[in-house]
Design an enzyme around this catalytic site. Structure first.
Site, PDB file in Angstrom:
ATOM      1  N   THR A  84      32.321  83.247  24.106  1.00 15.51           N
ATOM      2  CA  THR A  84      31.255  84.251  24.206  1.00 15.51           C
ATOM      3  C   THR A  84      30.549  84.142  25.553  1.00 15.51           C
ATOM      4  OG1 THR A  84      30.972  84.109  21.812  1.00 15.51           O
ATOM      5  CG2 THR A  84      29.166  85.104  23.053  1.00 15.51           C
ATOM      6  N   ASN A 162      41.998  89.233  17.744  1.00  8.98           N
ATOM      7  CA  ASN A 162      41.831  88.118  16.818  1.00  8.98           C
ATOM      8  C   ASN A 162      42.183  88.468  15.377  1.00  8.98           C
ATOM      9  OD1 ASN A 162      39.374  89.533  17.823  1.00  8.98           O
ATOM     10  ND2 ASN A 162      38.481  88.684  15.950  1.00  8.98           N
ATOM     11  N   GLN A 190      42.168  84.469  22.184  1.00 12.35           N
ATOM     12  CA  GLN A 190      43.222  84.277  21.185  1.00 12.35           C
ATOM     13  C   GLN A 190      44.605  84.134  21.813  1.00 12.35           C
ATOM     14  OE1 GLN A 190      42.853  83.612  18.075  1.00 12.35           O
ATOM     15  NE2 GLN A 190      40.706  84.159  17.797  1.00 12.35           N
ATOM     16  N   GLY A 211      37.779  76.606  23.902  1.00 11.72           N
ATOM     17  CA  GLY A 211      38.454  75.366  23.504  1.00 11.72           C
ATOM     18  C   GLY A 211      38.835  75.310  22.036  1.00 11.72           C
ATOM     19  N   HIS A 212      37.907  75.742  21.163  1.00 10.77           N
ATOM     20  CA  HIS A 212      38.150  75.481  19.733  1.00 10.77           C
ATOM     21  C   HIS A 212      39.240  76.351  19.126  1.00 10.77           C
ATOM     22  CE1 HIS A 212      35.817  78.793  17.607  1.00 10.77           C
ATOM     23  NE2 HIS A 212      35.359  78.935  18.819  1.00 10.77           N
ATOM     24  N   CYS A 336      33.618  86.360  12.212  1.00 11.69           N
ATOM     25  CA  CYS A 336      32.280  86.756  12.638  1.00 11.69           C
ATOM     26  C   CYS A 336      31.747  87.931  11.830  1.00 11.69           C
ATOM     27  CB  CYS A 336      32.287  87.132  14.110  1.00 11.69           C
ATOM     28  SG  CYS A 336      33.102  85.913  15.090  1.00 11.69           S
TER      29      CYS A 336
END
Ligand code: PLP
Length: 398
Positions: A84, A162, A190, A211-212, A336
């Site tokens: 983000t 995503n 993604q 990263g995640h 989200c």
């Protein structure tokens, strides 16, 4: 039937991923032992800086960047806190360096990190054009071509979606943007680590990653800014990241992201062969076992790990709750938007009928998933769907 694995069966890798054990090992020493501030004068802190630079190279290698300036430094990667932040930074920067251009072109199926920010900008007088998609989620390229003009500061279109996993023609869009002197940014959160990238020969100006989503910890991301592209920082403060992102570096996160990038590069073949084969198996078997389902997205051009399946006439959330009783984790579209009763904006943009959009479940795999896990899902889900449909007033196939 009970979950035979005695652990969660995780098919929600587009929401977040497990931190890879190798990544955890690589970052561990930087919590309690090598905890110095990389900007410190003393050696204890200073010794951390080369580790950050190593991580920068690892990320640059994954993206296939032309990653060194004439002094041999890797300058195209700016570390930050998440996808983000990368998206926000790219958009803000493009608008700041070109203040006379007040137009932003985005797609209707962007992640809220881009779309909601664009809506906010529209409230502040910027012109925002949203490019529509067709029933398979493919971008209307004629609309996009007509939308970009000399007023456009930035075009931002995601590399991969995503929810559907659709992959977008980012090089072509970059070229269209440049014809009018606009910059091109892609949210590749993604896509990175799932499909090969060669930024060296690319026209993309800025690219976001997180990263995640690729087996690094949460709370770290990066923005690629091509050398020569003018840039204005979002967080202004200290001289970290060569003055392009103030704030003490998230050392453990950055080192973890570097290691995760190195691993992702070595696993990209596996993503596109073994993980893809598992996803295809899941879809083929699901279609054989359950009537009236639809696989959303573009079958010709999708990420290898993602499957967004609509089970018509029932609620995706109810399916998720029953799957959860078996320890199976999936998602009803974008994590989200979960919590809202509206179907996802992506499926709405694709014109998917409400009866199918409400029943959408996203399975997103990773290299850690196995055929046995998919077989377990395939064993339990037909009964779940049949049970929920038997309660549905809209299901008339009784
Ligand atoms: N962009 C896309 C396409 C995403 O899927 C996500 C997360 O789901 C983001 C941006 C936001 O990333 P982060 O959670 O790192 O802020």
């Amino acid at each position: 039937m009970n979950n035979p694995f005695n652990r969660p069966i995780y098919f929600d890798n587009n929401a977040t991923t497990a931190c890879a054990p190798e990544v955890f090992e690589a970052l561990k020493p930087f919590f309690c032992n090598r905890y110095g501030n990389p900007s410190s004068i003393h050696n204890f802190g200073g010794f951390v800086m080369p580790e950050i630079e190593k991580a920068r190279w690892q990320v640059a290698e994954l993206l296939g960047c032309d990653n060194s300036d004439p002094n041999g430094r890797c300058t195209e990667i700016i570390f930050n806190s998440c996808g983000t932040e990368s998206d926000s930074t790219a958009i803000r920067s493009a608008l700041k360096i070109n203040p006379s251009r007040r137009k932003l072109v985005v797609s209707k199926i962007e992640h809220p990190a881009v779309l909601n920010f664009a809506h906010e900008l529209a409230k502040h007088g910027f012109q925002v054009v949203e490019v529509p998609v067709d029933a398979k989620g493919r971008l209307d390229m004629d609309f996009l071509t007509d939308a970009v003009d000399h007023e456009t500061a930035l075009v931002s279109v995601m590399w991969a979606n995503n929810e559907t996993g659709n992959i977008y023609p980012v090089e072509e869009i970059a070229e269209i943007s440049h014809r009018f002197g606009a910059l091109f940014h892609t949210d590749a959160v993604q896509a990175v680590g799932k499909i090969p990238m060669n930024m060296k020969d690319s026209k993309i100006d800025m690219l976001s990653l997180s990263g995640h989503k690729l087996h690094a910890p949460k709370g770290v991301g990066a923005l690629f800014v091509r050398r020569g592209v003018r840039f204005r920082p979002f967080l202004i403060g200290g001289h970290q990241e060569r003055g392009r992102r103030g704030g003490t570096e998230n050392v453990t996160g950055i080192i973890g992201l570097g290691k995760a990038a190195e691993l992702a590069k070595s696993y990209i073949e596996i993503e596109n062969s073994e993980v893809k084969a598992l996803r295809d198996y899941l879809e083929t078997e699901m279609q054989k076992r359950i009537p009236k389902i639809r696989i959303n997205g573009d079958p010709e051009n999708r990420l290898p790990n993602t499957s967004l399946i609509s089970y018509e006439f029932i609620e995706g959330e109810s399916i998720l709750m029953l799957l959860d009783q078996y320890g199976i984790c999936a998602s009803s579209g974008s994590a989200c938007t979960t919590g809202s009763l509206e179907p996802s904006h992506v499926l709405r943009a694709m014109g998917v009928p409400y009866t199918a959009a409400h029943g959408a479940v996203r399975f997103s795999l990773s290299r850690y998933n196995t055929r046995q896990e998919i077989d377990f899902l395939l064993e339990v889900i037909p009964e779940i769907i049949a049970k929920l449909r038997s309660y549905s007033p809209y299901w008339n196939d009784k």
